[in-house]
Structure formats: structure tokens, C-alpha cells
Design an enzyme around this catalytic site. Sequence first.
Site, PDB file in Angstrom:
ATOM      1  CB  SER A   1      39.145  35.112  50.311  1.00 21.87           C
ATOM      2  OG  SER A   1      39.220  36.532  50.449  1.00 21.87           O
TER       3      SER A   1
ATOM      4  CD  GLU B   1      33.651  50.169  35.725  1.00 22.99           C
ATOM      5  OE1 GLU B   1      34.126  49.532  34.769  1.00 22.99           O
ATOM      6  OE2 GLU B   1      34.288  51.055  36.325  1.00 22.99           O
TER       7      GLU B   1
ATOM      8  CB  CYS C   1      47.632  43.763  42.937  1.00 25.42           C
ATOM      9  SG  CYS C   1      46.434  42.464  42.626  1.00 25.42           S
TER      10      CYS C   1
ATOM     11  CB  CYS D   1      45.573  41.709  38.424  1.00 25.84           C
ATOM     12  SG  CYS D   1      45.276  43.382  39.080  1.00 25.84           S
TER      13      CYS D   1
ATOM     14  CE  LYS E   1      37.366  39.147  43.813  1.00 22.02           C
ATOM     15  NZ  LYS E   1      38.764  39.055  43.428  1.00 22.02           N
TER      16      LYS E   1
ATOM     17  NE  ARG F   1      43.184  43.400  49.279  1.00 21.15           N
ATOM     18  CZ  ARG F   1      42.528  44.528  49.364  1.00 21.15           C
ATOM     19  NH1 ARG F   1      42.683  45.297  50.424  1.00 21.15           N
ATOM     20  NH2 ARG F   1      41.723  44.898  48.410  1.00 21.15           N
TER      21      ARG F   1
ATOM     22  CE1 TYR G   1      39.987  31.108  46.719  1.00 22.75           C
ATOM     23  CE2 TYR G   1      38.122  32.515  47.299  1.00 22.75           C
ATOM     24  CZ  TYR G   1      39.381  32.354  46.744  1.00 22.75           C
ATOM     25  OH  TYR G   1      40.027  33.443  46.199  1.00 22.75           O
TER      26      TYR G   1
ATOM     27  CE  LYS H   1      39.073  42.870  42.380  1.00 28.51           C
ATOM     28  NZ  LYS H   1      40.441  42.603  41.886  1.00 28.51           N
TER      29      LYS H   1
ATOM     30  CB  CYS I   1      45.425  46.578  40.284  1.00 26.07           C
ATOM     31  SG  CYS I   1      44.769  45.761  41.756  1.00 26.07           S
TER      32      CYS I   1
ATOM     33  NE  ARG J   1      44.658  46.275  45.193  1.00 26.04           N
ATOM     34  CZ  ARG J   1      44.997  45.205  45.919  1.00 26.04           C
ATOM     35  NH1 ARG J   1      44.096  44.545  46.601  1.00 26.04           N
ATOM     36  NH2 ARG J   1      46.243  44.777  45.930  1.00 26.04           N
TER      37      ARG J   1
END
Length: 326
Positions: free
Chosen positions: A275, A234, A123, A121, A249, A206, A314, A196, A131, A218
Site C-alpha cells: 500500500s 524463513e 489482526c 491472519c 513483502k 492499516r 493495487y 514479511k 496477528c 509487530r
Amino acid sequence: MAGFPQLRLRRLRRTERLRALVRENRVDAGDLVYPIFVVEGKGIKQEISSMPSIFRFSPDQLDAEIEEVAGLKIPAVLLFGIPEQKDELGSSAYAPEGVVQQAVRRIKKSAPQLLVITDVCLCEYTSHGHCGVVVGDQIDNDQTLPLLAKTALSHAEAGADIVAPSDMMDGRVKAIRESLDKDGFQQIPILSYAAKYASAFYGPFREAAESAPQFGDRRSYQMDPPNIREALREIEQDINEGADIVMVKPALAYLDVIRQARNAFNCPLAAYNVSGEYAMVKAAVKQGLMEERRAVMEILTAIKRAGADIIISYHAKDVARWLQSA
Ligand SMILES: [Zn+2]
């Protein structure tokens, strides 16, 4: 058909052995992908304040982390880069000596068996934090495609095993596939962030990746959270363009999307436990509101039950450790 009292569903819940025998879904360390943030520079290992126990590493500090991940039998890492220089066109994203390219080479040297997936990406690399290429106040789809293709190619040249475009531009999977094939990387799979959503759950990321947009948001390229039929379109489009693995996501608020994608398509399906989902659990555990291990295993098992084959999380290192000790 026998009913109660002959039928008693509690019979199979009486002991842990019985419950384990009839368990329908299990999370395995082999399902997990661990995201890692790499920052340009030397000697940096810095905890991200919004994401406890998650660090930014400069490439030279990665070895111990990689050894730990590989030792836990987690099959793959997903790399995000934080460059020193940002500009309008995100040129550090496709620089041969860019931070992700350096990190890929380092990891492939220290742990050749570990799969390295790279986030593709712009961004994190653009001064405006979007992005894609900004023209006026719009994000220009078609001007962005060659830059994404260049980025993916440079990751493959550095040794990435899988490239993972996350920008949500139309046509980027095709552009990346063509560029990889033209340069001899026909064997490198594309994991596309196919569905997404423009989500509030990306907040802590971020900060971690220093990728907040400097103007607007976005929503002109990421998906509108209420839509599920659009997610299937998609995903279908990305598969038609050559995606080998598709992703939904975030995960937790989109389990229905994961399930419908699983039912509709046969290609491997990934889900990103993002996150904000991680930070919510950590905050609740810190306040003594829930037990971390049980909460995390319940969440990841739910993502698996919804139909994901691959879970990017994570929590991956903790989960792999718990599974080893179970
Ligand atoms: Zn992006």
C-alpha cells in the site's frame, strides 16, 4: 573480443522494434494478483482515503468489481476482511458466515474461473490488532496456530482456491497444511508470506483494513528490515513445512531479497507491491512529479526482473488495462 568502435550497444536501442526484440523482462496481466478489501454489511462501496481508487466493498457490492478484474484477464484476487465484531481471539476470522467467507462464496458464484486467494491472519479481527493471541504483553506463537488453521480451513470450506497466511508465526504453514489435509483439502495450495518485514510501507493498508495494533508494534514477529540471510531461513522453513508458493513483502525496498530467494529456491515466488508503495506513486503523480503509467510499469518490471513470478499490486487493474491498449 571486439571493442568500440566495432562494438556499439546502442545499435539495439535505435528503434522500439529493436528494443522490444531484445527486451529481457515483461510484465504480463497473467502475473498479477489484485487485492480487495471486503467489509461486513450491505450496500457499502467506500473509497480508502490513503489509497486513491481502492475501495472497501460489502460482499453484495463485489459483482461489478469482480467482473472488471476477470474481464482484464487478471487471474487472481487476494481478499482481506474487515469484520463488524472484533474480540481478543479474532473469532470473526474463522466464523462460517464471516465476511471473507461470504465474499469467497459470492465471487466463486459470479466468476468461477477467477482464483480467490484469502489472506489468513487475525489482526483485522482482534480487538488488540495483533496477528496472534495476546498473553500479557506478548504475542503467543503456539496458541495462535490452531486459530490460523481454523481460519484457513473455513476459507477452504467457503471455496477459496489458495490460502495465504500472513501472520509470521513459526510453524503456521505446517499447522494449516495438517488441518487442510485432515479435512479433505489436500489440493488447496498455501501461499505463505514467508519473508514479511516490519515495514513503514504498510501505513495506508492499516487504515484500509482497520488493523493497526492497539499497543506496541509487530517487530516481535515480522522481520527486521536489515536482514536477508534470515529471510532465506524463513522461506526455507516455510517450504519445508509445505508452502507451495512463497512471498517477499514489501517488494520495492526488498528487491535484493526477491533476487536471492529466486536464486536459492525453485518454488514459485510472489512479491507484494504494498500500500505504501502504491500511495507514494499516487501522491507523486498527483503533484505532477512523474508520469503514472511509466512509473508503475518501471516498478512492476523491476519486481519481475528481481525474480518474482507473481506480483500482488493495487495497480493491477491499471496495468492490465495499459497492457491491453499497448
Ligand atoms: Zn496480521
